[in-house]
Design an enzyme around this catalytic site. Structure first.
Site, PDB file in Angstrom:
ATOM      1  N   ARG A   1      11.391 -60.315 -35.177  1.00  0.00           N
ATOM      2  CA  ARG A   1      12.620 -61.101 -36.012  1.00  0.00           C
ATOM      3  C   ARG A   1      12.198 -61.554 -37.486  1.00  0.00           C
ATOM      4  NH1 ARG A   1      15.587 -63.662 -31.038  1.00  0.00           N
ATOM      5  NH2 ARG A   1      16.965 -61.816 -30.559  1.00  0.00           N
TER       6      ARG A   1
ATOM      7  N   LYS B   1      26.816 -52.495 -15.104  1.00  0.00           N
ATOM      8  CA  LYS B   1      28.182 -52.603 -14.843  1.00  0.00           C
ATOM      9  C   LYS B   1      29.165 -52.046 -15.781  1.00  0.00           C
ATOM     10  CE  LYS B   1      27.641 -56.853 -12.080  1.00  0.00           C
ATOM     11  NZ  LYS B   1      27.921 -58.151 -11.968  1.00  0.00           N
TER      12      LYS B   1
ATOM     13  N   GLY C   1      21.147 -55.262 -26.165  1.00  0.00           N
ATOM     14  CA  GLY C   1      20.405 -55.687 -24.986  1.00  0.00           C
ATOM     15  C   GLY C   1      19.066 -54.943 -24.527  1.00  0.00           C
TER      16      GLY C   1
ATOM     17  N   GLY D   1      24.602 -59.089 -28.574  1.00  0.00           N
ATOM     18  CA  GLY D   1      25.777 -59.511 -28.288  1.00  0.00           C
ATOM     19  C   GLY D   1      26.636 -59.148 -29.639  1.00  0.00           C
TER      20      GLY D   1
HETATM   21  P1  AMP Z   1      23.171 -53.648 -19.015  1.00  0.00           P
HETATM   22  O1  AMP Z   1      22.644 -55.251 -19.516  1.00  0.00           O
HETATM   23  O2  AMP Z   1      24.602 -53.750 -18.691  1.00  0.00           O
HETATM   24  O3  AMP Z   1      22.981 -52.606 -20.313  1.00  0.00           O
HETATM   25  O4  AMP Z   1      22.395 -53.283 -17.782  1.00  0.00           O
HETATM   26  C1  AMP Z   1      20.974 -53.313 -17.888  1.00  0.00           C
HETATM   27  C2  AMP Z   1      20.532 -53.023 -16.478  1.00  0.00           C
HETATM   28  O5  AMP Z   1      20.981 -52.213 -15.754  1.00  0.00           O
HETATM   29  C3  AMP Z   1      18.908 -52.911 -16.496  1.00  0.00           C
HETATM   30  O6  AMP Z   1      18.244 -53.972 -16.178  1.00  0.00           O
HETATM   31  C4  AMP Z   1      18.858 -51.674 -15.504  1.00  0.00           C
HETATM   32  O7  AMP Z   1      17.946 -52.015 -14.278  1.00  0.00           O
HETATM   33  C5  AMP Z   1      20.055 -51.806 -14.756  1.00  0.00           C
HETATM   34  N1  AMP Z   1      20.424 -50.565 -13.971  1.00  0.00           N
HETATM   35  C6  AMP Z   1      20.354 -49.377 -14.645  1.00  0.00           C
HETATM   36  N2  AMP Z   1      20.724 -48.403 -13.783  1.00  0.00           N
HETATM   37  C7  AMP Z   1      21.087 -49.197 -12.629  1.00  0.00           C
HETATM   38  C8  AMP Z   1      21.024 -48.412 -11.321  1.00  0.00           C
HETATM   39  N3  AMP Z   1      21.561 -47.302 -11.003  1.00  0.00           N
HETATM   40  N4  AMP Z   1      21.280 -49.375 -10.513  1.00  0.00           N
HETATM   41  C9  AMP Z   1      21.114 -50.724 -10.537  1.00  0.00           C
HETATM   42  N5  AMP Z   1      20.964 -51.089 -11.825  1.00  0.00           N
HETATM   43  C10 AMP Z   1      20.803 -50.434 -12.766  1.00  0.00           C
END
Ligand code: AMP
Length: 395
Positions: free
Chosen positions: A35, A197, A353, A376
């Site tokens: 940064r 999610k 992220g 974010g």
């Molecule tokens: P996000 O912050 O929503 O981009 O989610 C990122 C996180 O999703 C990472 O820490 C990954 O470990 C998790 N992730 C990716 N694929 C899977 C999966 N198939 N099952 C559980 N967690 C997952």
């Protein structure tokens, strides 16, 4: 859009909102200076014009004045990276700060103490912002990471500068890169959304359906789509209450002519662990006791074909649990596909992220066209929201 090019900083004091919220170890040493490096070009431009820089930032989440969150800890690192002496003042408003600014000479850099030592910063307090505004002739916002917050130093302060405000080089590049994907893109346009999610990405998906030709849905999110369409996902992460929404997204995509690509196979594990037993399974037929933790080989091949058809690529979210080596292969393979497409002329933007952590960890940061610095803030732009920090400069 006003940028540094619109100003000559000779004999001017620029007050610059930077994002020096860097990680420190227990000896208060900076462990990742990305940064600080990112702010360098803006600072150098002001100095080369014959101006001086007053830098302001937050660091961590202090409750009042707490020495562990003092920006004093990073002064040596800033000096090393910028290559000029950096002065420090132990306040960010008031007599001490004003005196330090008055003593500042052409070619010098002054770092103010942590803005968040005052709760007025996060509250967007007008009186506090006015005090900050006394510390410079021209206001530059170069902190994309906080551009989605209407804080005193990121947004409220801008009103005290009328014409004398602009974006720094970093923030301007962030805005241009996202604009290049969302509004001025070369077709076909692809968005890859992974991560855990669906619920955290719904607004992004809905906004980008109007902008893209292809959508890859990967990672944990994909299981909600699979189950909603009648597949069996075993113990995989799945949001049952979002299944209807998933079907609705697929319907909207069809109506808008967006091709949606979902994994067809997975690396399934009998435990959420790097040492779990694994097997490759059809994504629609994962038995109880097994969970899909990464994209399988056929999915990786399919995604490679899609990526290499596209001229504009946006990537947000990993394809698997990349933090564990056993389940990092899908994310790495996707990185290689995007690397290849970029070499063949596609514009690729990675942001938000965990995908940034993933591209850095696997060495793809230099291979894609642009890696966004704001998690974010980037997601909010992809959701189609106007960011207060950006709007305040445009006003
Ligand atoms: P996000 O912050 O929503 O981009 O989610 C990122 C996180 O999703 C990472 O820490 C990954 O470990 C998790 N992730 C990716 N694929 C899977 C999966 N198939 N099952 C559980 N967690 C997952």
């Amino acid at each position: 859009m006003k940028t540094l090019k619109d100003f000559n900083f000779e004999n001017k004091k620029a007050i610059i909102r930077v994002d020096f919220n860097v990680p420190l170890n227990d000896k208060f040493e900076v462990t990742d200076a990305t940064r600080i490096e990112a702010a360098k070009s803006t600072i150098i431009k002001v100095l080369e014009d014959g101006g001086s820089c007053v830098l302001m930032s937050h660091l961590g989440r202090p409750k009042g004045k707490q020495n562990e969150f003092s920006l004093q800890h990073i002064v040596a690192k800033v000096k090393e990276i910028i290559g000029v002496n950096v002065k420090f003042v132990e306040d960010c408003i008031g007599d001490k700060a004003e005196q330090a600014v008055a003593n500042l000479e052409k070619g010098e850099v002054l770092l103010l103490e942590n803005l968040r030592f005052y709760e007025e910063e996060k509250k967007g307090d007008i009186a506090f912002a006015k005090k900050l505004s006394k510390l410079g002739d021209i206001y530059i916002n170069d902190a994309f990471g906080t551009a989605h917050r209407a804080h005193a130093s990121t947004t409220i302060i801008a009103q005290f500068f009328e014409e004398n405000k602009c974006f720094g080089n970093l923030l301007a590049r962030e805005i241009e890169s996202i604009d290049k994907v969302l509004n001025n893109s070369e077709k076909p346009v692809l968005a890859i959304l992974g991560g855990a999610k669906v619920s955290s990405k719904i607004t992004v998906i809905e906004n980008i359906l109007d902008k893209v030709d292809h959508l890859i849905i990967g990672g944990g999110m994909s299981f909600t789509f699979i189950k909603a369409q009648g597949g069996t996902v075993g113990d995989s992460i799945c949001e049952d209450d979002k299944m209807e929404l998933a079907l609705n997204i697929l319907k909207q995509a069809k109506e808008k002519g967006v091709e949606v690509h979902i994994p067809v196979d997975v690396i399934a594990a009998d435990d959420f662990s790097n040492t779990a037993n694994t097997q490759i399974l059809d994504i629609n037929a994962i038995p109880e006791g097994w969970q899909g933790l990464d994209a399988g080989p056929k999915s990786r091949e399919n995604f490679d074909v899609v990526v290499n058809k596209c001229k504009t690529i946006l990537w947000n979210g990993p394809l698997g649990v990349f933090e564990m080596e056993t389940f990092s292969g899908g994310t790495i393979a996707l990185g290689h596909s995007i690397d290849k497409a970029t070499k063949n002329g596609a514009f690729s933007l990675v942001g938000g992220g965990d995908s940034v952590a993933a591209v850095k960890q696997f060495g793809f940061a230099e291979k894609v066209s642009y890696v966004s610095t704001g998690g974010g803030a980037m997601l909010e732009m992809l959701e189609g929201k106007a960011l207060p920090g950006i709007e305040a400069i445009l006003k």
